[in-house]
Design a protein around this motif. Structure first.
Motif, short mmCIF file in Angstrom:
data_model
loop_
_atom_site.label_atom_id
_atom_site.label_comp_id
_atom_site.label_asym_id
_atom_site.label_seq_id
_atom_site.Cartn_x
_atom_site.Cartn_y
_atom_site.Cartn_z
N HIS A 1 50.26 72.35 26.61
CA HIS A 1 48.82 72.49 26.51
C HIS A 1 48.44 73.88 26.03
N VAL A 2 47.34 73.94 25.30
CA VAL A 2 46.80 75.19 24.78
C VAL A 2 45.52 75.50 25.54
N THR A 3 45.37 76.75 25.95
CA THR A 3 44.14 77.18 26.62
C THR A 3 43.53 78.33 25.83
N LEU A 4 42.24 78.22 25.56
CA LEU A 4 41.48 79.28 24.92
C LEU A 4 40.59 79.94 25.96
N GLN A 5 40.50 81.26 25.89
CA GLN A 5 39.56 81.98 26.74
C GLN A 5 38.81 82.97 25.88
N GLN A 6 37.51 83.08 26.12
CA GLN A 6 36.69 84.02 25.37
C GLN A 6 35.74 84.72 26.33
N PRO A 7 36.02 85.97 26.66
CA PRO A 7 35.06 86.71 27.49
C PRO A 7 33.74 86.86 26.74
N THR A 8 32.67 86.77 27.46
CA THR A 8 31.35 86.92 26.86
C THR A 8 30.39 87.46 27.91
N GLY A 9 29.28 87.90 27.45
CA GLY A 9 28.24 88.34 28.37
C GLY A 9 27.11 87.34 28.37
N SER A 10 26.34 87.37 29.41
CA SER A 10 25.14 86.54 29.49
C SER A 10 24.09 87.35 30.25
N ARG A 11 22.90 86.83 30.26
CA ARG A 11 21.81 87.48 30.98
C ARG A 11 21.20 86.45 31.91
N TYR B 1 38.58 76.74 27.46
CA TYR B 1 38.85 75.39 27.01
C TYR B 1 40.35 75.17 27.09
N THR B 2 40.75 73.99 27.55
CA THR B 2 42.17 73.67 27.60
C THR B 2 42.40 72.27 27.05
N SER B 3 43.45 72.14 26.27
CA SER B 3 43.79 70.82 25.72
C SER B 3 44.20 69.85 26.81
N ALA B 4 44.50 70.34 28.02
CA ALA B 4 44.83 69.47 29.15
C ALA B 4 43.59 68.70 29.63
N ASP B 5 42.42 69.21 29.32
CA ASP B 5 41.15 68.59 29.69
C ASP B 5 40.26 68.60 28.44
N PRO B 6 40.59 67.81 27.42
CA PRO B 6 40.01 67.97 26.10
C PRO B 6 38.53 67.64 25.96
N PHE C 1 31.66 71.24 32.17
CA PHE C 1 30.78 70.23 31.61
C PHE C 1 31.34 69.76 30.27
N ALA C 2 30.76 68.72 29.74
CA ALA C 2 31.26 68.09 28.52
C ALA C 2 31.16 69.03 27.31
N ARG C 3 32.21 69.06 26.53
CA ARG C 3 32.22 69.87 25.31
C ARG C 3 31.11 69.40 24.37
N VAL C 4 30.88 68.10 24.30
CA VAL C 4 29.84 67.57 23.44
C VAL C 4 28.46 68.07 23.88
N ASP D 1 28.10 83.53 19.95
CA ASP D 1 29.29 83.52 20.81
C ASP D 1 29.67 82.10 21.20
N LEU D 2 28.67 81.30 21.58
CA LEU D 2 28.93 79.92 21.97
C LEU D 2 29.41 79.09 20.79
N THR D 3 28.80 79.31 19.64
CA THR D 3 29.18 78.57 18.42
C THR D 3 30.61 78.91 18.02
N ARG D 4 30.96 80.18 18.06
CA ARG D 4 32.32 80.62 17.72
C ARG D 4 33.34 79.99 18.68
N PHE D 5 33.03 80.01 19.97
CA PHE D 5 33.92 79.42 20.96
C PHE D 5 34.09 77.92 20.70
N LEU D 6 32.98 77.22 20.48
CA LEU D 6 33.04 75.78 20.25
C LEU D 6 33.89 75.48 19.01
N ALA D 7 33.70 76.24 17.95
CA ALA D 7 34.50 76.04 16.73
C ALA D 7 35.98 76.24 17.01
N ARG D 8 36.32 77.23 17.84
CA ARG D 8 37.72 77.47 18.19
C ARG D 8 38.30 76.28 18.96
N THR D 9 37.48 75.64 19.81
CA THR D 9 38.00 74.49 20.57
C THR D 9 38.39 73.35 19.64
#
Length: 138
Positions: A2-12, A29-34, A56-59, A103-111
């Motif tokens: 399985h592949v896991t992606l992590q992306q630190p980010t900030g929020s307010r 995101y992890t491919s174990a829970d796609p 929550f759902a990636r979609v 940030d969210l768009t970049r992360f989603l594209a990486r998934t």
């Protein structure tokens, strides 16, 4: 494997009085829970003082970047052209966090480079879960 992606980010965190408090978070995101994405919050910003994860759902993330989405515990909607609001509904109340949409768009594209949309399979994981739940193959 399985592949896991992590992306630190900030929020307010947007308070009831419209003040904003910086909140660190990690998108995961992890491919174990796609079908899912996760947002992890460090202990020092949570009510319980422990790492807290919202799943929550990636979609839902993809839909929320384009328009209001979600009817359950997680709701996502654009907040202008540069930001996205993510609402977390819990028994303690509602938390509204503002993320940078890029940030969210970049992360989603990486998934999608790990598991393409529509290519998610949960067969083996589901089968394993049912065996664990019922103690035998169904």
């Amino acid at each position: 494997m399985h592949v896991t992606l992590q992306q630190p980010t900030g929020s307010r965190l947007i308070t009831a009085t419209d003040q904003e408090i910086a909140i660190p978070a990690t998108l995961r995101y992890t491919s174990a829970d796609p079908l899912a994405v996760h947002i992890d919050f460090p202990p020092h910003v949570t009510v319980e003082g422990e790492v807290t994860t919202w799943t929550f759902a990636r979609v839902l993330l993809g839909e929320g970047l384009r328009g209001s989405a979600g009817i359950g515990n997680v709701r996502i909607r654009p907040a202008g052209s540069a930001h996205t609001h993510v609402e977390f509904h819990a028994p303690q109340g509602i938390a509204v966090l503002r993320f940078t949409s890029a940030d969210l768009t970049r992360f989603l594209a990486r998934t999608y480079t790990v598991v393409a949309a529509g290519e998610e399979t949960v067969g083996a994981e589901l089968d394993h879960g049912l065996v664990a739940l019922f103690g035998r193959r169904v």
